[in-house]
Design an enzyme around this catalytic site. Structure first.
Site, PDB file in Angstrom:
ATOM      1  N   ASP A 137       3.112  -8.360   8.520  1.00  0.00           N
ATOM      2  CA  ASP A 137       4.164  -7.870   9.114  1.00  0.00           C
ATOM      3  C   ASP A 137       5.509  -8.792   8.906  1.00  0.00           C
ATOM      4  OD1 ASP A 137       6.080  -6.499  10.474  1.00  0.00           O
ATOM      5  OD2 ASP A 137       4.933  -6.403  12.237  1.00  0.00           O
ATOM      6  N   TYR A 170      18.738   5.695   7.294  1.00  0.00           N
ATOM      7  CA  TYR A 170      18.026   4.785   6.208  1.00  0.00           C
ATOM      8  C   TYR A 170      18.960   4.320   5.374  1.00  0.00           C
ATOM      9  CZ  TYR A 170      15.095   4.692   1.698  1.00  0.00           C
ATOM     10  OH  TYR A 170      14.570   4.345   0.552  1.00  0.00           O
ATOM     11  N   LEU A 196       1.050  -1.292   0.024  1.00  0.00           N
ATOM     12  CA  LEU A 196       0.215   0.016   0.172  1.00  0.00           C
ATOM     13  C   LEU A 196       0.919   1.160   0.092  1.00  0.00           C
ATOM     14  CD1 LEU A 196      -2.887  -0.987   2.378  1.00  0.00           C
ATOM     15  CD2 LEU A 196      -2.694  -1.234  -0.136  1.00  0.00           C
ATOM     16  N   GLN A 235       3.990   3.805  -1.692  1.00  0.00           N
ATOM     17  CA  GLN A 235       4.245   4.572  -2.884  1.00  0.00           C
ATOM     18  C   GLN A 235       4.363   3.605  -4.163  1.00  0.00           C
ATOM     19  OE1 GLN A 235       7.700   7.079  -3.468  1.00  0.00           O
ATOM     20  NE2 GLN A 235       6.398   8.387  -4.835  1.00  0.00           N
ATOM     21  N   ASP A 291       0.499  -6.025   3.499  1.00  0.00           N
ATOM     22  CA  ASP A 291       0.921  -4.658   4.188  1.00  0.00           C
ATOM     23  C   ASP A 291       0.664  -4.667   5.619  1.00  0.00           C
ATOM     24  OD1 ASP A 291       1.641  -1.492   2.674  1.00  0.00           O
ATOM     25  OD2 ASP A 291       1.372  -1.732   4.703  1.00  0.00           O
ATOM     26  N   ILE A 292       1.162  -3.619   6.357  1.00  0.00           N
ATOM     27  CA  ILE A 292       0.835  -3.738   7.767  1.00  0.00           C
ATOM     28  C   ILE A 292      -0.462  -2.971   8.019  1.00  0.00           C
ATOM     29  CG2 ILE A 292       2.929  -4.291   8.812  1.00  0.00           C
ATOM     30  CD1 ILE A 292       3.363  -1.262   9.370  1.00  0.00           C
ATOM     31  N   LYS A 310      20.261   0.584   4.077  1.00  0.00           N
ATOM     32  CA  LYS A 310      20.124   0.386   2.583  1.00  0.00           C
ATOM     33  C   LYS A 310      21.376  -0.184   2.166  1.00  0.00           C
ATOM     34  CE  LYS A 310      16.065   1.149   1.290  1.00  0.00           C
ATOM     35  NZ  LYS A 310      15.098  -0.269   0.911  1.00  0.00           N
TER      36      LYS A 310
HETATM   37  C1  AKB Z   1      13.616   8.938   0.111  1.00  0.00           C
HETATM   38  O1  AKB Z   1      13.546  10.053  -0.062  1.00  0.00           O
HETATM   39  O2  AKB Z   1      13.709   8.562   1.409  1.00  0.00           O
HETATM   40  C2  AKB Z   1      13.327   7.973  -0.570  1.00  0.00           C
HETATM   41  C3  AKB Z   1      14.559   7.473  -1.363  1.00  0.00           C
HETATM   42  C4  AKB Z   1      15.350   8.247  -2.095  1.00  0.00           C
HETATM   43  O3  AKB Z   1      14.923   6.187  -1.224  1.00  0.00           O
HETATM   44  N1  AKB Z   1      12.470   8.270  -1.755  1.00  0.00           N
END
Ligand code: AKB
Length: 326
Positions: free
Chosen positions: A58, A148, A15, A17, A39-40, A152
């Site tokens: 989840d 983040y 759900l 983007q 999705d959660i 990654k």
């Molecule tokens: C974000 O802005 O966190 C994401 C990405 C660039 O991975 N859209």
């Protein structure tokens, strides 16, 4: 796996983007009953819940994940469930937990149940302030400064490890900022480039959380969907990178995006008020070299800034109905 071949697909984070558009395309391609969205959240009335099978799931619940994969006979997972950069900076523990443990559960499941394929989006967030900013190469310094980004990079390495050690057919993409109109902005740094269109149409003005000069690599959602399916269907023998492929479409600054909207909404005004997103944006590249993807699986985007702006404005005006004032 290719268009029309028998396959059973699980999409996590369906759900969000990417999921909201990817699920529809996968269902169109492989048959609605062959794509299990999960999705959660359980957004009542969401088109994804209506257009085919849906499961509340989840990924941190490994038992439930394994049960779901077995029950539905899944052979391929598109693992989209993740916390994005903005929210991740506010809640780093949550970002680590969801992005790392969720991914590990998916990879373990793929290994233990001998699944055919796992698709895992990575991001330009793997890059950091020491990475070359222009035409950033595939193989370069990966020293991100956002949580983040840390997840990654670690996620890419984990994917590659499962490929080398266990032969799990994992394929990944380093998505640039993605722009789309079907879902509201979801906590990413590049999401300013989604919110700006909505506010331009609703209010004729926008308060932007990055500076006018902030330049980032971006892509329109139809190209992002095309890319992940093309990579999933690519000949595995031709794939040189099992962590994730650099992927590019176009780059623009916030000011250039505003100018492209102003061509259609002349009175549009933007006030620039950088916040905690700014250091994240500043640590990411201006543009990306994706010749690896071009060579290995024929990657080529269709949209540029102008064609995207026309499409975004047309679709958003229709979606927003009476709320569209400009
Ligand atoms: C974000 O802005 O966190 C994401 C990405 C660039 O991975 N859209």
């Amino acid at each position: 796996m290719s268009g029309g071949a028998m396959t059973k697909i699980l999409v996590t984070g369906a759900l969000g983007q990417i999921g909201s558009e990817l699920v529809n395309e996968l269902r169109r391609r492989y048959g609605r009953d062959n794509v299990l969205a999960s999705d959660i959240r359980d957004d009542v009335g969401s088109a994804i819940l209506e257009s085919g099978p849906y499961k509340h799931l989840d990924c941190l619940n490994k038992k439930e994940l394994i049960k779901t994969v077995q029950k539905f006979g899944v052979d391929t997972i598109y693992h989209l469930g993740a916390i994005l950069s903005g929210v991740g900076e506010l809640h780093p523990d949550l970002a680590w937990d969801v992005n790392m443990n969720g991914l590990k559960n998916i990879l373990d499941t793929a290994r233990d149940l001998k699944l055919t394929r796992v698709m895992v989006p990575s991001s330009i967030a793997v890059f950091g302030p020491t990475t070359p900013v222009d035409n950033t190469p595939q193989e370069t310094l990966l020293r991100p400064t956002s949580m983040y980004g840390v997840t990654k990079v670690a996620g890419e390495l984990l994917c590659e490890y499962y490929w080398i050690k266990y032969g799990v057919d994992v394929r990944g993409l380093r998505y640039p900022g993605l722009i789309s109109y079907k879902t509201p902005p979801g906590g990413g740094t590049t999401d300013y480039a989604v919110a700006i269109y909505i506010d331009a149409i609703k209010h004729g003005k926008y308060e932007c959380f990055v500076t006018e000069e902030t330049m980032l690599p971006m892509m329109y959602m139809p190209d992002a969907i095309k890319a992940i399916i093309q990579l999933a269907e690519a000949d595995g023998d031709k794939l040189r990178y099992r962590n994730a492929y650099n992927l590019a479409a176009f780059s623009f600054s916030a000011g250039e995006l505003a100018a492209s909207i102003r061509k259609h909404i002349h009175e549009f005004e933007v006030e620039y008020k950088p916040d905690y997103h700014q250091p994240i944006a500043d640590s990411w590249p201006n543009s990306i070299d994706d010749t690896g993807a071009q060579k290995d699986w024929n990657w080529k985007p269709e949209y540029d800034l102008e064609t995207m702006t026309v499409d975004m404005l047309t679709n958003l005006r229709e979606m927003l109905g009476d709320e569209a004032k400009f």
